[in-house]
Design an enzyme around this catalytic site. Structure first.
Site, PDB file in Angstrom:
ATOM      1  N   LEU A   1      41.112  49.701  44.077  1.00 19.67           N
ATOM      2  CA  LEU A   1      40.239  49.639  42.583  1.00 19.67           C
ATOM      3  C   LEU A   1      40.223  48.416  41.733  1.00 19.67           C
ATOM      4  O   LEU A   1      41.310  47.701  41.870  1.00 19.67           O
ATOM      5  CB  LEU A   1      40.880  50.831  41.825  1.00 19.67           C
TER       6      LEU A   1
ATOM      7  N   GLN B   1      45.552  42.558  35.068  1.00 22.72           N
ATOM      8  CA  GLN B   1      45.689  41.597  36.012  1.00 22.72           C
ATOM      9  C   GLN B   1      45.943  42.357  37.417  1.00 22.72           C
ATOM     10  O   GLN B   1      45.891  41.602  38.338  1.00 22.72           O
ATOM     11  CB  GLN B   1      46.399  40.289  35.797  1.00 22.72           C
ATOM     12  N   GLN B   2      46.661  43.348  37.381  1.00 18.04           N
ATOM     13  CA  GLN B   2      47.066  43.955  38.450  1.00 18.04           C
ATOM     14  C   GLN B   2      46.446  45.213  39.042  1.00 18.04           C
ATOM     15  O   GLN B   2      46.416  46.258  39.741  1.00 18.04           O
ATOM     16  CB  GLN B   2      48.483  44.728  38.155  1.00 18.04           C
ATOM     17  N   CYS B   3      45.142  45.223  38.370  1.00 17.57           N
ATOM     18  CA  CYS B   3      44.224  46.136  38.735  1.00 17.57           C
ATOM     19  C   CYS B   3      44.484  47.564  38.509  1.00 17.57           C
ATOM     20  O   CYS B   3      44.294  48.485  39.224  1.00 17.57           O
ATOM     21  CB  CYS B   3      43.696  46.309  40.314  1.00 17.57           C
ATOM     22  N   THR B   4      45.483  47.686  37.307  1.00 21.76           N
ATOM     23  CA  THR B   4      45.899  48.942  37.071  1.00 21.76           C
ATOM     24  C   THR B   4      45.215  49.533  36.107  1.00 21.76           C
ATOM     25  O   THR B   4      45.124  50.914  35.739  1.00 21.76           O
ATOM     26  CB  THR B   4      47.402  48.812  36.265  1.00 21.76           C
TER      27      THR B   4
END
Length: 249
Positions: free
Chosen positions: A64, A117-120
């Site tokens: 994601l 930045q962690q696609c969380t």
């Protein structure tokens, strides 16, 4: 289960616990027909991808972004059952895995990074949409005569004949929620892939845990094993001739 990852060094006192985790994950992958990778970092997908390639298991990967996603089935190379030696497969007919577009080893993508930045951070419905498509991809694979090794199909006209009664069996589906579009795509196996190539699977079979531990502590080993290091070195050593256009001289 905390999956060990490249770029996340293992302290010596924890090596036994990590060994047990790797063995447990290996057993789970070996005992199941489909493996879904719905993990929260790129490097977390490396070990399951390698183990699945070693056992020739079907993998469906879900990744994601903020408003984008990719759902893909990994290729299933014919490597023979471990510990038999690796046999060559045709890269032109073997679909790629999540790492087959990479020319570098996976690294630590979590430390010192903000959540976005962690696609969380994603749009509220994105994970549900991507997960539903992943399940439907599995169902389509199960309806195909040759299953996970079904050739990839792309965009077709509405009502056109497909390979299964449920429709096409794509390799990748890339979704863009900002435009509400899903795009089927195809990518083939990279001979120097850091996760599913014959180089990596062979190295794993020679010393399963020792190889994994080395990669966890020093991911650059993957570039050495696959020949990426040599390829990069050759590129640096190859002279480049520049031709200047007279209009810009």
């Amino acid at each position: 289960m905390a999956i060990p990852m490249p770029g996340h060094p293992i302290e010596q006192k924890n090596e036994k616990d990590v060994f047990n985790t790797v063995q447990q994950l290996n057993d789970l992958i070996k005992e199941h027909d489909f493996i879904f990778l719905a993990l929260d970092s790129r490097e977390a997908r490396w070990l399951p991808t390698l183990l699945a390639a070693n056992h020739e298991k079907a993998v469906i990967n879900v990744a994601l972004g903020f408003d984008t996603f990719v759902v893909m089935r990994h290729g299933c190379p014919h490597y023979g059952i471990s510990p038999s030696p690796i046999t060559t497969t045709s890269l032109e007919s073997t679909l790629g895995c999540y790492f087959c577009n990479d020319v570098m080893a996976p690294q630590d993508s979590i430390t010192d990074r903000t959540l976005d930045q962690q696609c969380t951070v994603t749009r509220p419905g994105l994970s549900f949409i991507a997960s539903a498509i992943a399940v439907e991809l599995m169902v389509s694979i199960l309806h195909h005569p040759i299953g996970i090794r079904a050739p990839p199909e792309g965009k077709t006209e509405f009502g056109a004949k497909a390979s299964t009664e449920l429709g096409i069996v794509p390799h990748q589906i890339r979704g863009f929620l900002s435009s509400f579009q899903n795009v089927p795509m195809v990518g083939y196996q990279y001979s120097r892939c850091v996760a599913c190539s014959s180089h990596v699977v062979s190295a794993y079979r020679k010393d399963p845990f020792g190889f994994c531990l080395s990669v966890f502590n020093k991911p650059i080993i993957l570039e050495d094993v696959t020949g990426i290091t040599e390829m990069k070195q050759q590129q640096h050593e190859t002279p480049i001739d520049w031709e200047m256009d007279e209009d810009f001289s």
